[in-house]
Write an enzyme that holds these catalytic residues in place. Structure first.
Site, PDB file in Angstrom:
ATOM      1  N   ASP A 121       0.872  -1.181   0.000  1.00 35.60           N
ATOM      2  CA  ASP A 121       0.000   0.000   0.000  1.00 35.60           C
ATOM      3  C   ASP A 121       0.905   1.225   0.000  1.00 35.60           C
ATOM      4  OD1 ASP A 121      -1.880   1.954   0.329  1.00 35.60           O
ATOM      5  OD2 ASP A 121      -2.320   1.467   2.417  1.00 35.60           O
ATOM      6  N   SER A 122       1.314   1.614  -1.189  1.00 33.35           N
ATOM      7  CA  SER A 122       2.314   2.677  -1.316  1.00 33.35           C
ATOM      8  C   SER A 122       1.712   3.930  -1.917  1.00 33.35           C
ATOM      9  CB  SER A 122       3.458   2.205  -2.216  1.00 33.35           C
ATOM     10  OG  SER A 122       3.043   2.219  -3.561  1.00 33.35           O
ATOM     11  N   SER A 123       2.480   4.998  -1.859  1.00 36.67           N
ATOM     12  CA  SER A 123       2.135   6.203  -2.608  1.00 36.67           C
ATOM     13  C   SER A 123       2.580   6.013  -4.062  1.00 36.67           C
ATOM     14  CB  SER A 123       2.791   7.429  -1.961  1.00 36.67           C
ATOM     15  OG  SER A 123       4.139   7.152  -1.640  1.00 36.67           O
TER      16      SER A 123
END
Lengths: 232, 232
Positions: free
Chosen positions: B97-99
């Site tokens: 769950d990254s930017s």
């Protein structure tokens, strides 16, 4: 764009249409999709504002390119009044490409319009209307599916992703008239695209459009919160 | 919200996980979804910024409510470095769950990370990463599915509607490691939600997420336009 492809092809691939009524859709985008179906013999197009049609021809030729197609009869006028005066069992498909339910389009979201729409559809025919956004209009969607849909054999909401619309989503209210011979739900297309230029619609996208977020599915499966209407 | 439910439950319902790695997701939202699966025995959570975790606990308690769960080991550090040093065959599911792929998250969109992710997954294990927007990032999606995905048994893109994100949409890049015993595609969930509070995810939504607009489906089915990478 994705909205026009889905709003047109969802109902058209749910049956084998020859007679189609379009209400609204003044830019010609829905019409462009409808005439891609070679089985369609006649398109009656009822648009309230002739200036929109003229502007689309002048400024959006790629969207408006089916205007003038010999299968098409353009009637500039009110779709609600047209549905009132039309004969029973006239259309295989009705597509309502309207603006939001305020102002001119308000009556297209009324029970009276759906009573007439059901009457002028042929048995097993399908109406598909711009059905607003699932993130913003849950109450209206429930009213359309549960209340307006009650006189049809099936009433469903299908989701369409449109990146330029609020929340990136809009839906289609789809209902099938009783008396057809095939599947009642509109979820499973009965034909496949053949030699059509489609950027968005596929039979898989058709079926997937009917999968709804859990909160909306629960709401539409729950008994209507509204007073049942007299004609149900 | 819909993003967190889908990004977590798409891979978790694609197998029967006991060991889960979360990379990123500092607000705790993915973690909250992961611990709803009673089969999960341990969650290793590698988040680069401990201050985000603290801020989420203080200001977003409903999102952060699983932080401190006894199944969870929080490691504040770089997920790319963690994957490099982790042992082979350690995890059933990895959720990233990254930017966006600029700045700190850039290496999470690199081939090197996916080589390690594949190595540290158990046979049949699944990685699910924030996969950017289909309307805006077609090139990146094709690279992930076709190039990074080539060392996996399957590599797919699943669409998620998120009303507050640009264009109202984001996707999940999902890939399954070779050597599992079940279905290779992640499209069909192998378990059903039971006693979970879900507002969005359903098994139908899971399958429907893999139906892609025609233009993207064609692109992902076409041969990669990129130079084939050395490790393929």
């Amino acid at each position: 764009m994705s909205y026009q492809e889905m709003l047109a092809h969802l109902p058209l691939f749910s049956c084998e249409p020859t007679q189609v009524l379009i209400v609204g859709g003044g830019d010609g985008g829905i019409l462009r999709e409808v005439v891609k179906h070679s089985c369609v013999e006649k398109v009656t197009w009822c648009e309230i504002d002739g200036d929109v049609v003229d502007a689309a021809k002048q400024f959006m030729p790629s969207v408006a390119k089916a205007i003038g197609n010999p299968k098409v009869e353009l009637l500039v006028g009110d779709g609600v009044a047209f549905a009132e005066k039309s004969k029973d069992n006239s259309f295989d498909v009705i597509i309502v490409d309207s603006s939001d339910p305020v102002g001119p389009a308000e009556k297209l979201f009324s029970k009276e319009f759906y009573v007439n729409a059901e009457r002028i559809l042929k048995p097993g025919g399908v109406i598909c209307s711009q059905g607003e956004c699932l993130w913003l209009n849950e109450e209206l969607i429930a009213t359309m599916v549960q209340d307006y849909g009650a006189c049809f054999a099936s009433a469903e909401y299908a989701t369409i992703q449109v990146p330029t619309y609020p929340s990136g989503q809009i839906g289609a209210f789809m209902a099938r008239k009783r008396g057809g011979k095939g599947e009642v739900s509109c979820r499973w297309p009965v034909r496949e695209p053949k030699d059509m230029e489609l950027r968005y619609y596929t039979p898989e996208m058709h079926a997937a459009a009917f999968a709804l977020p859990a909160f909306l599915q629960r709401r539409l499966e729950a008994p209507s919160k509204k007073r049942r209407l007299a004609w149900q």
